[in-house]
Scaffold this motif. Sequence first.
Motif, PDB file in Angstrom:
ATOM      1  N   GLY A   1      -0.376  -0.743  -7.606  1.00 21.38           N
ATOM      2  CA  GLY A   1      -1.479  -0.497  -6.686  1.00 21.38           C
ATOM      3  C   GLY A   1      -1.862  -1.794  -5.989  1.00 21.38           C
TER       4      GLY A   1
ATOM      5  N   SER B   1       9.458   6.758   1.416  1.00 24.17           N
ATOM      6  CA  SER B   1       9.269   8.002   0.688  1.00 24.17           C
ATOM      7  C   SER B   1       8.628   7.716  -0.665  1.00 24.17           C
ATOM      8  N   GLY B   2       7.487   8.355  -0.968  1.00 19.30           N
ATOM      9  CA  GLY B   2       6.827   8.172  -2.257  1.00 19.30           C
ATOM     10  C   GLY B   2       5.984   6.916  -2.318  1.00 19.30           C
ATOM     11  N   LYS B   3       5.262   6.800  -3.429  1.00 17.45           N
ATOM     12  CA  LYS B   3       4.382   5.653  -3.631  1.00 17.45           C
ATOM     13  C   LYS B   3       5.052   4.628  -4.529  1.00 17.45           C
ATOM     14  N   LEU B   4       4.743   3.371  -4.290  1.00 18.07           N
ATOM     15  CA  LEU B   4       5.216   2.303  -5.151  1.00 18.07           C
ATOM     16  C   LEU B   4       4.481   2.355  -6.482  1.00 18.07           C
ATOM     17  N   LYS B   5       5.062   1.782  -7.514  1.00 16.69           N
ATOM     18  CA  LYS B   5       4.461   1.826  -8.849  1.00 16.69           C
ATOM     19  C   LYS B   5       3.209   0.980  -8.970  1.00 16.69           C
TER      20      LYS B   5
ATOM     21  N   GLN C   1       1.663   0.365   2.591  1.00 23.35           N
ATOM     22  CA  GLN C   1       1.200   1.555   1.878  1.00 23.35           C
ATOM     23  C   GLN C   1      -0.304   1.547   1.637  1.00 23.35           C
ATOM     24  N   THR C   2      -0.858   0.367   1.346  1.00 20.01           N
ATOM     25  CA  THR C   2      -2.271   0.283   0.984  1.00 20.01           C
ATOM     26  C   THR C   2      -3.162  -0.134   2.148  1.00 20.01           C
TER      27      THR C   2
ATOM     28  N   LEU D   1       4.173  -2.705   0.011  1.00 21.88           N
ATOM     29  CA  LEU D   1       2.908  -2.412  -0.650  1.00 21.88           C
ATOM     30  C   LEU D   1       1.750  -2.552   0.326  1.00 21.88           C
TER      31      LEU D   1
END
Length: 75
Positions: free
Chosen positions: A8, A2-6, A40-41, A37
């Motif tokens: 990039g 849930s949500g994005k990590l801080k 996510q990316t 990460l």
Amino acid sequence: MSGKLKLGALEDDTPVKVTLDLPASVHRDLQAYAKMLADQTGGKPGEPAKLATRMLERFMATDRVFVRGRRGKAA
């Protein structure tokens, strides 16, 4: 997840060698963060040391007292 990590995506940069001993639990957490990460990316998990570097950069960049001190202002 849930949500994005801080942080990039990790960028390549010329490193300076520093030796640091981490508790095993911190290393495992860095590996888990790197995997999240990457998921996510869309990349592959980065090295824990590179991830720790980015985390330190972000921490220092967002510490108001540190930033003011670097600019020569009274903290």
